[in-house]
Design a protein around this motif. Structure first.
Motif, PDB file in Angstrom:
ATOM      1  N   VAL A 152      -2.724  -0.996 -10.350  1.00  0.00           N
ATOM      2  CA  VAL A 152      -3.566  -0.377  -9.322  1.00  0.00           C
ATOM      3  C   VAL A 152      -4.637  -1.380  -8.901  1.00  0.00           C
ATOM      4  O   VAL A 152      -5.481  -1.771  -9.711  1.00  0.00           O
ATOM      5  CB  VAL A 152      -4.219   0.911  -9.852  1.00  0.00           C
ATOM      6  CG1 VAL A 152      -5.117   1.520  -8.778  1.00  0.00           C
ATOM      7  CG2 VAL A 152      -3.159   1.901 -10.296  1.00  0.00           C
TER       8      VAL A 152
ATOM      9  N   PHE B 278      -1.495  -1.608  -4.300  1.00  0.00           N
ATOM     10  CA  PHE B 278      -0.870  -1.741  -5.606  1.00  0.00           C
ATOM     11  C   PHE B 278      -0.120  -3.067  -5.675  1.00  0.00           C
ATOM     12  O   PHE B 278       0.171  -3.686  -4.642  1.00  0.00           O
ATOM     13  CB  PHE B 278       0.100  -0.582  -5.864  1.00  0.00           C
ATOM     14  CG  PHE B 278      -0.552   0.772  -5.760  1.00  0.00           C
ATOM     15  CD1 PHE B 278      -1.073   1.385  -6.876  1.00  0.00           C
ATOM     16  CD2 PHE B 278      -0.662   1.418  -4.537  1.00  0.00           C
ATOM     17  CE1 PHE B 278      -1.691   2.623  -6.779  1.00  0.00           C
ATOM     18  CE2 PHE B 278      -1.270   2.644  -4.430  1.00  0.00           C
ATOM     19  CZ  PHE B 278      -1.790   3.259  -5.556  1.00  0.00           C
TER      20      PHE B 278
ATOM     21  N   SER C 121       0.857  -1.188   0.000  1.00  0.00           N
ATOM     22  CA  SER C 121       0.000   0.000   0.000  1.00  0.00           C
ATOM     23  C   SER C 121       0.890   1.234   0.000  1.00  0.00           C
ATOM     24  O   SER C 121       1.980   1.226   0.577  1.00  0.00           O
ATOM     25  CB  SER C 121      -0.940   0.008   1.207  1.00  0.00           C
ATOM     26  OG  SER C 121      -0.223   0.199   2.414  1.00  0.00           O
TER      27      SER C 121
ATOM     28  N   THR D 136      -6.492  -0.849  -5.834  1.00  0.00           N
ATOM     29  CA  THR D 136      -7.554   0.030  -5.333  1.00  0.00           C
ATOM     30  C   THR D 136      -7.180   1.481  -5.591  1.00  0.00           C
ATOM     31  O   THR D 136      -6.008   1.870  -5.473  1.00  0.00           O
ATOM     32  CB  THR D 136      -7.814  -0.151  -3.824  1.00  0.00           C
ATOM     33  OG1 THR D 136      -6.693   0.376  -3.082  1.00  0.00           O
ATOM     34  CG2 THR D 136      -8.030  -1.609  -3.455  1.00  0.00           C
ATOM     35  N   ASP D 137      -8.162   2.292  -5.955  1.00  0.00           N
ATOM     36  CA  ASP D 137      -8.053   3.748  -6.000  1.00  0.00           C
ATOM     37  C   ASP D 137      -9.358   4.268  -5.412  1.00  0.00           C
ATOM     38  O   ASP D 137     -10.270   4.683  -6.118  1.00  0.00           O
ATOM     39  CB  ASP D 137      -7.855   4.229  -7.439  1.00  0.00           C
ATOM     40  CG  ASP D 137      -7.717   5.751  -7.528  1.00  0.00           C
ATOM     41  OD1 ASP D 137      -7.654   6.399  -6.458  1.00  0.00           O
ATOM     42  OD2 ASP D 137      -7.704   6.285  -8.655  1.00  0.00           O
TER      43      ASP D 137
ATOM     44  N   ASN E 276      -3.741   3.310  -0.632  1.00  0.00           N
ATOM     45  CA  ASN E 276      -4.362   2.360  -1.542  1.00  0.00           C
ATOM     46  C   ASN E 276      -3.446   1.164  -1.771  1.00  0.00           C
ATOM     47  O   ASN E 276      -2.289   1.157  -1.327  1.00  0.00           O
ATOM     48  CB  ASN E 276      -4.697   3.033  -2.878  1.00  0.00           C
ATOM     49  CG  ASN E 276      -5.981   3.840  -2.810  1.00  0.00           C
ATOM     50  OD1 ASN E 276      -7.069   3.298  -2.860  1.00  0.00           O
ATOM     51  ND2 ASN E 276      -5.850   5.155  -2.674  1.00  0.00           N
TER      52      ASN E 276
ATOM     53  N   SER F 147       5.410   1.845 -11.122  1.00  0.00           N
ATOM     54  CA  SER F 147       4.088   2.178 -10.588  1.00  0.00           C
ATOM     55  C   SER F 147       3.274   0.936 -10.266  1.00  0.00           C
ATOM     56  O   SER F 147       2.479   0.923  -9.337  1.00  0.00           O
ATOM     57  CB  SER F 147       3.322   3.065 -11.577  1.00  0.00           C
ATOM     58  OG  SER F 147       3.148   2.396 -12.813  1.00  0.00           O
TER      59      SER F 147
ATOM     60  N   TYR G 272      -1.970   8.598  -4.142  1.00  0.00           N
ATOM     61  CA  TYR G 272      -3.209   9.296  -4.470  1.00  0.00           C
ATOM     62  C   TYR G 272      -3.759  10.101  -3.297  1.00  0.00           C
ATOM     63  O   TYR G 272      -4.885  10.580  -3.338  1.00  0.00           O
ATOM     64  CB  TYR G 272      -4.274   8.293  -4.927  1.00  0.00           C
ATOM     65  CG  TYR G 272      -3.905   7.537  -6.182  1.00  0.00           C
ATOM     66  CD1 TYR G 272      -3.175   8.134  -7.203  1.00  0.00           C
ATOM     67  CD2 TYR G 272      -4.290   6.207  -6.334  1.00  0.00           C
ATOM     68  CE1 TYR G 272      -2.836   7.434  -8.350  1.00  0.00           C
ATOM     69  CE2 TYR G 272      -3.960   5.497  -7.484  1.00  0.00           C
ATOM     70  CZ  TYR G 272      -3.230   6.121  -8.489  1.00  0.00           C
ATOM     71  OH  TYR G 272      -2.901   5.423  -9.615  1.00  0.00           O
TER      72      TYR G 272
END
Length: 319
Positions: A107, A87, A77, A109-110, A85, A104, A81
């Motif tokens: 994703v 990743f 996490s 969760t966003d 969240n 990066s 953002y």
């Protein structure tokens, strides 16, 4: 002089403790040697390892599971953002990124609120099930899950799917495979009030969930049930054991075996594995094809072993 004769159980227990103390001393020696080698190694070369995530945000709560063909799926996490969240990144056996060519990752969760404490289990097809504690709906925490495919695409609801969205606190996730492409999930649950109980569910490869949003009670008793461990038990079932204070302040160890319908195979609320009044530091389950062991250590290196030579008979016997 007063001579007290020890029972065979006491002698047996003492013998095991003596053996484990010797093992502990040897382990500490080898650990010292390993640390000495590492400290003296040249660790200034950043190319010795593949960075999974580098950023100005706080990356933590990380976990990893195997992918396929020697790959690994890393999950964490971070706060890129704003709120925390989840990743993930898949890295092949050569250190190449499979889910994007940068740091990066995919994703998972966003979402508003905080999503923390991820746990990941491989799905057998190059992807993974990822469960986390979710604080978007209350400050106590709920349990949500997502399935990410071998290409990094999320396969369930983009917002995640609730396994336990109940009053009270739901935290501390454990998961294991069902060997059919699905997973068993367990967590600590305080929906009953003061004390923690243990709930869980099963999610199959098609994303069918037993009691979605609630979960199934594995043990609901007085006192606290916590510090659990869950492992695959064969025959698409799972073993789970936990520390249990239902009988008072002395912590005991209880266990249960569950099938993919979340039905208990042992008696309701589990059976005692060890009820000796010893301060347990930690314990874990070891599974082998023909011998399923529950192995407990106390803070004094005292232990007791149980095994079931036939893992399907649902019995445990002392060694």
């Amino acid at each position: 002089m007063i001579i007290v004769e020890q029972s065979w159980k006491q002698r047996h227990f003492a013998a095991w403790c003596n053996i484990l103390m010797k093992i502990k001393m040897k382990f500490q020696f080898f650990l010292f040697i390993i640390l000495a080698v590492v400290i003296n190694a040249d660790i200034t070369d950043v190319n010795m390892a593949t960075p999974i995530r580098q950023g100005v945000h706080i990356e933590w709560y990380r976990t990893v599971c195997q992918g396929n063909d020697g790959s690994a799926i890393f999950v964490w996490s971070d706060t890129r953002y704003g709120m925390r969240n989840i990743f993930a990144q898949k890295v092949d056996k050569h250190g190449n990124y499979a889910w994007g060519d940068d740091l990066s990752g995919a994703v998972i969760t966003d979402l508003p609120g905080r999503q923390e404490d991820p746990v990941a289990i491989e799905d057998g097809s190059g992807g993974a099930f990822i469960a986390w504690v979710d604080y978007r709906f209350d400050d106590s925490g709920d349990i949500f899950i997502q399935h990410v495919g071998s290409d990094g695409t999320v396969l369930m609801d983009p917002n995640g799917t609730a396994l336990a969205q109940q009053i009270g606190q739901q935290i501390s996730i454990n998961m294991c495979t069902d060997s059919l492409g699905g997973v068993f999930v367990s967590w600590q649950d305080k929906r009953g009030g003061v004390d923690d109980d243990i709930y869980g569910t099963h999610v199959d490869a098609g994303h069918n969930i037993i009691s979605p949003g609630s979960g199934v009670a594995i043990v609901v008793e007085g006192g606290t049930q916590s510090a659990k461990s869950i492992e695959y038990a064969g025959n698409n079932e799972a073993f789970i054991c936990w520390s249990d204070s239902r009988l008072g302040e002395n912590i005991d160890i209880y266990g249960q075996r569950i099938d993919i319908n979340m039905q208990p195979i042992f008696e309701e609320n589990g059976i005692p594995m060890f009820d000796r009044a010893i301060d347990f530091g930690w314990f874990y389950i070891i599974t082998k094809p023909l011998s399923y062991l529950l192995h407990f250590f106390s803070s004094y290196m005292g232990c007791l072993l149980y095994t079931s030579p036939s893992p399907r008979d649902g019995l445990l016997s002392r060694m």
